[in-house]
Scaffold this active site. Structure first.
Site, PDB file in Angstrom:
ATOM      1  N   GLY A   1       0.674  -1.357  -0.207  1.00 32.11           N
ATOM      2  CA  GLY A   1      -0.326   0.268  -0.119  1.00 32.11           C
ATOM      3  C   GLY A   1       0.934   0.822  -0.124  1.00 32.11           C
ATOM      4  N   THR A   2       0.296   2.290   0.183  1.00 31.23           N
ATOM      5  CA  THR A   2       0.909   3.481   0.294  1.00 31.23           C
ATOM      6  C   THR A   2       1.983   3.338   0.808  1.00 31.23           C
ATOM      7  OG1 THR A   2      -1.075   4.777   0.009  1.00 31.23           O
ATOM      8  CG2 THR A   2       0.175   5.869   1.144  1.00 31.23           C
TER       9      THR A   2
ATOM     10  N   THR B   1      -9.164   0.781   2.050  1.00 30.64           N
ATOM     11  CA  THR B   1      -8.209   1.001   0.478  1.00 30.64           C
ATOM     12  C   THR B   1      -7.765   1.972   0.550  1.00 30.64           C
ATOM     13  OG1 THR B   1     -10.568   1.461   0.283  1.00 30.64           O
ATOM     14  CG2 THR B   1     -10.350  -0.393  -0.681  1.00 30.64           C
TER      15      THR B   1
ATOM     16  N   GLU C   1       0.845  28.211   4.985  1.00 27.38           N
ATOM     17  CA  GLU C   1       0.412  26.921   6.406  1.00 27.38           C
ATOM     18  C   GLU C   1      -0.960  28.063   6.483  1.00 27.38           C
ATOM     19  OE1 GLU C   1      -0.139  24.304   7.293  1.00 27.38           O
ATOM     20  OE2 GLU C   1      -1.926  24.825   8.195  1.00 27.38           O
TER      21      GLU C   1
ATOM     22  N   HIS D   1      22.462   6.235  31.558  1.00 23.62           N
ATOM     23  CA  HIS D   1      22.922   6.997  31.724  1.00 23.62           C
ATOM     24  C   HIS D   1      24.426   6.417  31.240  1.00 23.62           C
ATOM     25  CE1 HIS D   1      25.120  11.404  32.715  1.00 23.62           C
ATOM     26  NE2 HIS D   1      25.880  10.123  33.196  1.00 23.62           N
TER      27      HIS D   1
HETATM   28  P1  FAD Z   1      -3.203   2.103   2.585  1.00 27.15           P
HETATM   29  O1  FAD Z   1      -1.291   1.392   2.741  1.00 27.15           O
HETATM   30  O2  FAD Z   1      -3.392   3.256   1.655  1.00 27.15           O
HETATM   31  O3  FAD Z   1      -3.105   0.395   1.816  1.00 27.15           O
HETATM   32  C1  FAD Z   1      -4.319   0.114   1.017  1.00 27.15           C
HETATM   33  C2  FAD Z   1      -4.339  -0.431  -0.641  1.00 27.15           C
HETATM   34  O4  FAD Z   1      -5.667  -0.540  -1.390  1.00 27.15           O
HETATM   35  C3  FAD Z   1      -3.460   0.716  -1.340  1.00 27.15           C
HETATM   36  O5  FAD Z   1      -2.126  -0.854  -1.954  1.00 27.15           O
HETATM   37  C4  FAD Z   1      -4.241   0.489  -2.989  1.00 27.15           C
HETATM   38  O6  FAD Z   1      -3.686   0.192  -3.319  1.00 27.15           O
HETATM   39  C5  FAD Z   1      -5.251  -0.347  -2.797  1.00 27.15           C
HETATM   40  N1  FAD Z   1      -6.558  -0.792  -3.049  1.00 27.15           N
HETATM   41  C6  FAD Z   1      -7.603   1.084  -3.261  1.00 27.15           C
HETATM   42  N2  FAD Z   1      -8.254   0.192  -3.335  1.00 27.15           N
HETATM   43  C7  FAD Z   1      -8.616  -0.635  -4.130  1.00 27.15           C
HETATM   44  C8  FAD Z   1      -9.168  -1.500  -4.807  1.00 27.15           C
HETATM   45  N3  FAD Z   1     -11.181  -1.314  -5.372  1.00 27.15           N
HETATM   46  N4  FAD Z   1      -9.413  -2.471  -5.034  1.00 27.15           N
HETATM   47  C9  FAD Z   1      -7.602  -3.490  -4.971  1.00 27.15           C
HETATM   48  N5  FAD Z   1      -6.585  -2.667  -4.268  1.00 27.15           N
HETATM   49  C10 FAD Z   1      -6.631  -1.502  -3.845  1.00 27.15           C
HETATM   50  N6  FAD Z   1       1.939   6.903   8.701  1.00 27.15           N
HETATM   51  C11 FAD Z   1       3.657   6.196   9.970  1.00 27.15           C
HETATM   52  O7  FAD Z   1       2.452   5.845  10.711  1.00 27.15           O
HETATM   53  N7  FAD Z   1       4.476   6.772  10.129  1.00 27.15           N
HETATM   54  C12 FAD Z   1       4.836   7.218   8.905  1.00 27.15           C
HETATM   55  O8  FAD Z   1       6.152   7.557   8.683  1.00 27.15           O
HETATM   56  C13 FAD Z   1       4.115   7.275   7.657  1.00 27.15           C
HETATM   57  N8  FAD Z   1       4.488   8.236   6.535  1.00 27.15           N
HETATM   58  C14 FAD Z   1       3.930   8.633   5.283  1.00 27.15           C
HETATM   59  C15 FAD Z   1       4.457   8.976   4.642  1.00 27.15           C
HETATM   60  C16 FAD Z   1       4.188   9.638   3.124  1.00 27.15           C
HETATM   61  C17 FAD Z   1       4.975  10.372   2.256  1.00 27.15           C
HETATM   62  C18 FAD Z   1       2.673   9.869   3.115  1.00 27.15           C
HETATM   63  C19 FAD Z   1       1.801   9.402   2.119  1.00 27.15           C
HETATM   64  C20 FAD Z   1       1.598   8.634   4.200  1.00 27.15           C
HETATM   65  C21 FAD Z   1       2.299   8.402   4.502  1.00 27.15           C
HETATM   66  N9  FAD Z   1       1.508   8.068   6.954  1.00 27.15           N
HETATM   67  C22 FAD Z   1       2.822   7.851   7.906  1.00 27.15           C
HETATM   68  C23 FAD Z   1       0.501   6.761   6.288  1.00 27.15           C
HETATM   69  C24 FAD Z   1       0.277   5.786   6.334  1.00 27.15           C
HETATM   70  O9  FAD Z   1       1.209   5.387   4.694  1.00 27.15           O
HETATM   71  C25 FAD Z   1      -1.321   5.265   6.160  1.00 27.15           C
HETATM   72  O10 FAD Z   1      -1.851   5.765   7.335  1.00 27.15           O
HETATM   73  C26 FAD Z   1      -1.345   4.354   5.984  1.00 27.15           C
HETATM   74  O11 FAD Z   1      -0.493   2.957   4.965  1.00 27.15           O
HETATM   75  C27 FAD Z   1      -3.061   3.327   5.945  1.00 27.15           C
HETATM   76  O12 FAD Z   1      -2.964   2.471   5.218  1.00 27.15           O
HETATM   77  P2  FAD Z   1      -4.394   1.424   4.933  1.00 27.15           P
HETATM   78  O13 FAD Z   1      -3.654   0.011   5.297  1.00 27.15           O
HETATM   79  O14 FAD Z   1      -5.136   1.878   5.411  1.00 27.15           O
HETATM   80  O15 FAD Z   1      -4.255   2.435   3.443  1.00 27.15           O
HETATM   81  P1  NAD Z   2      -1.672  17.042   7.973  1.00 29.54           P
HETATM   82  O1  NAD Z   2      -2.792  17.204   8.279  1.00 29.54           O
HETATM   83  O2  NAD Z   2      -0.662  16.460   8.614  1.00 29.54           O
HETATM   84  O3  NAD Z   2      -1.356  18.020   7.171  1.00 29.54           O
HETATM   85  C1  NAD Z   2      -1.939  18.645   6.647  1.00 29.54           C
HETATM   86  C2  NAD Z   2      -1.223  20.630   6.975  1.00 29.54           C
HETATM   87  O4  NAD Z   2      -1.644  21.564   5.866  1.00 29.54           O
HETATM   88  C3  NAD Z   2      -2.084  21.128   8.708  1.00 29.54           C
HETATM   89  O5  NAD Z   2      -1.100  21.649   9.024  1.00 29.54           O
HETATM   90  C4  NAD Z   2      -2.880  21.815   7.868  1.00 29.54           C
HETATM   91  O6  NAD Z   2      -3.579  22.973   8.505  1.00 29.54           O
HETATM   92  C5  NAD Z   2      -2.920  22.346   6.273  1.00 29.54           C
HETATM   93  N1  NAD Z   2      -3.526  23.118   5.249  1.00 29.54           N
HETATM   94  C6  NAD Z   2      -4.899  22.774   4.876  1.00 29.54           C
HETATM   95  N2  NAD Z   2      -5.207  23.041   4.197  1.00 29.54           N
HETATM   96  C7  NAD Z   2      -4.480  24.350   3.663  1.00 29.54           C
HETATM   97  C8  NAD Z   2      -5.001  24.976   2.271  1.00 29.54           C
HETATM   98  N3  NAD Z   2      -5.499  25.166   1.951  1.00 29.54           N
HETATM   99  N4  NAD Z   2      -3.567  26.249   2.302  1.00 29.54           N
HETATM  100  C9  NAD Z   2      -2.915  25.907   3.045  1.00 29.54           C
HETATM  101  N5  NAD Z   2      -2.235  24.991   4.621  1.00 29.54           N
HETATM  102  C10 NAD Z   2      -3.416  23.694   4.330  1.00 29.54           C
HETATM  103  O7  NAD Z   2      -1.416  15.797   6.201  1.00 29.54           O
HETATM  104  P2  NAD Z   2      -0.107  15.809   5.744  1.00 29.54           P
HETATM  105  O8  NAD Z   2       0.918  16.388   5.822  1.00 29.54           O
HETATM  106  O9  NAD Z   2      -0.630  16.278   3.960  1.00 29.54           O
HETATM  107  O10 NAD Z   2      -0.276  13.849   5.826  1.00 29.54           O
HETATM  108  C11 NAD Z   2      -1.404  13.327   5.376  1.00 29.54           C
HETATM  109  C12 NAD Z   2      -1.249  12.083   6.188  1.00 29.54           C
HETATM  110  O11 NAD Z   2      -0.047  10.960   6.542  1.00 29.54           O
HETATM  111  C13 NAD Z   2      -1.634  12.724   8.135  1.00 29.54           C
HETATM  112  O12 NAD Z   2      -2.716  11.974   8.015  1.00 29.54           O
HETATM  113  C14 NAD Z   2      -0.678  12.093   7.842  1.00 29.54           C
HETATM  114  O13 NAD Z   2      -1.128  11.118   9.562  1.00 29.54           O
HETATM  115  C15 NAD Z   2       0.074  11.121   7.292  1.00 29.54           C
HETATM  116  N6  NAD Z   2       1.471  10.695   7.310  1.00 29.54           N
HETATM  117  C16 NAD Z   2       1.958  10.788   8.564  1.00 29.54           C
HETATM  118  C17 NAD Z   2       3.629  10.720   8.806  1.00 29.54           C
HETATM  119  C18 NAD Z   2       4.387  10.074   9.974  1.00 29.54           C
HETATM  120  O14 NAD Z   2       3.356   9.039  10.935  1.00 29.54           O
HETATM  121  N7  NAD Z   2       5.367  10.720  10.422  1.00 29.54           N
HETATM  122  C19 NAD Z   2       4.086  10.768   7.835  1.00 29.54           C
HETATM  123  C20 NAD Z   2       3.272  11.152   6.392  1.00 29.54           C
HETATM  124  C21 NAD Z   2       2.123  11.113   6.553  1.00 29.54           C
END
Ligand code: FAD
Ligand code: NAD
Length: 467
Positions: free
Chosen positions: A40-41, A144, A204, A445
């Site tokens: 996934g993502t 998904t 922001e 420590h």
């Molecule tokens: P996803 O990981 O989005 O997986 C969903 C899967 O479903 C995908 O593979 C998709 O292709 C598949 N799918 C969708 N529809 C269908 C369909 N109809 N049929 C078949 N397959 C389908 N979270 C953290 O906890 N720590 C982090 O450090 C972190 N870093 C992140 C960095 C970035 C840049 C991003 C974008 C996100 C990050 N996240 C992080 C958030 C994290 O990736 C998501 O919260 C997490 O992947 C959610 O898991 P999920 O299983 O719900 O969905």
């Molecule tokens: P986020 O919700 O963390 O941050 C979005 C930011 O955009 C907020 O500060 C919000 O106030 C601002 N914003 C919203 N609308 C705006 C606008 N029109 N103009 C300017 N600023 C605006 O979302 P994200 O950084 O896109 O991450 C998405 C999700 O992915 C998050 O929910 C996060 O939990 C997850 N994620 C987690 C990690 C991690 O756990 N380390 C890393 C990356 C992503």
């Protein structure tokens, strides 16, 4: 036609972990994933690749900024973005292949293709070669996930107006980048490029960065990132982003409603993510969405259709990989007749900047708003011997406890390795520890963990030892 106890749609951390737990509990399990790789993502374009690039860029930053003071002379250090991306890709490939191995090991049938409901017990899989498989199933788990969100005027063109997915695959180090959104993605990926020499400006909407986290963390992270070269435009509303060919123009309104124009090589749109249900055919099974487009679930993660469950980013709550995983295990155990429990208050959140920011429980602002009487203990990282030894002196650790009972209600920290340090607080809060309980535990420590003990001492009796 195959028949399963459970069919899981989506192989992200929610879906694949649920599949493993279901299989462990003896269920005949199918996992459907529309892409060629599993994970996934998180594994493909999220957690893992972003951390790979954060680590590479951190090494570069240390080589160019900190090595000399440590007495290590290096000359001609250059960032090779192509190699950084290649290494990142190799890490992703190893990790996603590991998931394939786990599916095979647990006898989980993986179907690659778009999964969609025919009815509540029948799911069709449409493969890339247009072949179709029909699956009958007792239960379905929707996992998904989500996709990047954007607002009118800032539609990503994936060329110069990009999302995190393109930012993780850059072929050049931009000279300048505007990041819309000072949240987790904006600051993590902004850090990657800032460390590599890009001038990063963050626009922001709110009056502080990481607005959902404790205010002290936001303040300290702003200070650290400004020192690193970040520029912040807070309380700015983006009106229009235009790709002019060789650059992007970002027009925003400041809090006085004056127009501000920024120009950069790239604009990263990081304003949150939205639940993804496109092509699922939810209407064929009668599954309802809420007004945020999330699959509506009850406390058991069950949808309005009794044999269909949903977890992870596609339902309410924090969009975090570990939250999705715990929900996957919860549903598997529930279906097996167990009584699982999931405490959403104890899901930690981490921002992988340097220093890292990590948090569990309630923020000071939330507790004050709820009218709770609290005690707050704080300890600066720079007072730790370990911090001076490593030259990592920015940050602070904050323990918040109930004023009367001393129970820990929230722990927030910006510190080196805070992502790992926070687990002490999670364990303590899981067992409903008091601040004094943490303060009386012997901490090794010299470590950063001594800062947790000191902040707990400050909260419980206002008697930190080393300040
Ligand atoms: P996803 O990981 O989005 O997986 C969903 C899967 O479903 C995908 O593979 C998709 O292709 C598949 N799918 C969708 N529809 C269908 C369909 N109809 N049929 C078949 N397959 C389908 N979270 C953290 O906890 N720590 C982090 O450090 C972190 N870093 C992140 C960095 C970035 C840049 C991003 C974008 C996100 C990050 N996240 C992080 C958030 C994290 O990736 C998501 O919260 C997490 O992947 C959610 O898991 P999920 O299983 O719900 O969905
Ligand atoms: P986020 O919700 O963390 O941050 C979005 C930011 O955009 C907020 O500060 C919000 O106030 C601002 N914003 C919203 N609308 C705006 C606008 N029109 N103009 C300017 N600023 C605006 O979302 P994200 O950084 O896109 O991450 C998405 C999700 O992915 C998050 O929910 C996060 O939990 C997850 N994620 C987690 C990690 C991690 O756990 N380390 C890393 C990356 C992503």
């Amino acid at each position: 036609m195959s028949t399963y106890d459970i069919t899981i749609i989506g192989s992200g951390p929610g879906g694949y972990v649920a599949a493993i737990r279901c299989a462990q509990l003896g269920m005949k399990t199918a996992l459907i994933e529309k892409y060629d790789t599993l994970g996934g993502t998180c594994l493909n374009v999220g957690c893992i690749p972003s951390k790979a690039l954060l680590d590479s860029s951190e090494h570069f930053h240390n080589a160019t900024h900190n090595f000399a003071e440590h007495g290590i002379d290096v000359k001609g250090v250059k960032a090779n973005i192509e190699q950084m991306i290649n290494r990142k890709n190799a890490v992703v490939q190893q990790t996603t292949q590991g998931i394939k191995f786990l599916m095979d090991k647990n006898d989980i049938d993986v179907h690659h293709g778009l999964g969609s409901f025919i009815d509540k017990n029948t799911v069709k899989v449409l493969a890339a070669d247009k072949s179709e498989t029909t699956i009958t199933t007792k239960n379905v788990l929707i996992a998904t996930g989500s996709k990047p969100n954007f607002f009118p005027g800032m539609e990503p063109d994936k060329k110069r107006i990009i999302t995190s997915t393109e930012a993780l695959n850059m072929q050049e180090i931009p000279k300048t980048m505007v990041v819309i959104g000072g949240g987790v993605i904006g600051l993590e990926l902004g850090s990657v490029f800032s460390r590599l020499g890009t001038k990063v400006e963050v626009v922001e909407f709110a009056n502080k960065i990481i607005p959902a986290m404790d205010g002290t963390m936001s303040k300290e992270l702003t200070r650290v990132l400004k020192k690193e070269g970040f520029k912040f435009h807070l309380q700015h509303k983006v009106q229009k982003v235009t790709n002019t060919g060789k650059s992007v123009k970002v027009v925003a309104l400041n809090k006085k409603d004056e127009e501000v124009t920024l120009e950069a090589d790239y604009c990263l749109v990081a304003v949150g993510r939205k639940p993804f249900t496109q092509g699922l055919g939810l209407e064929n099974a009668g599954v309802k969405l809420n007004d945020k487009g999330q699959v509506e679930v009850n406390n058991n993660l069950q949808t309005n259709v009794s044999n269909i469950y949903a977890i992870g980013d596609v339902v309410r709550g924090a969009m975090l990989a570990h939250k999705a995983e715990e929900e996957g295990v919860f549903v598997a155990e529930l279906l097996a007749g167990q009584k699982p429990h999931l405490d959403y208050n104890l899901i930690p959140g981490v921002v992988y900047t340097w220093p890292e920011v990590a948090s569990v429980g309630k923020t000071e602002e939330e507790l004050i708003a709820a009218g709770k009487e609290i005690k707050v203990g704080q300890f600066p990282i720079k007072a730790l011997g370990r911090a001076r030894a490593s030259m990592d002196i920015a940050g602070t650790i904050k323990v918040i406890a109930d004023k009367e009972t001393d129970e820990v209600l929230g722990v927030h920290m910006i510190a080196p390795r805070a992502a790992d340090l926070i687990m002490e607080a999670v364990v303590a809060m899981e067992y409903r520890a008091s601040a004094e309980d943490i303060a009386r535990i012997c901490h090794p420590h010299p470590t950063y963990s001594e800062g947790v003990k000191e902040a707990a001492l400050a909260a419980t009796e206002n008697r930190p030892l080393h300040i």
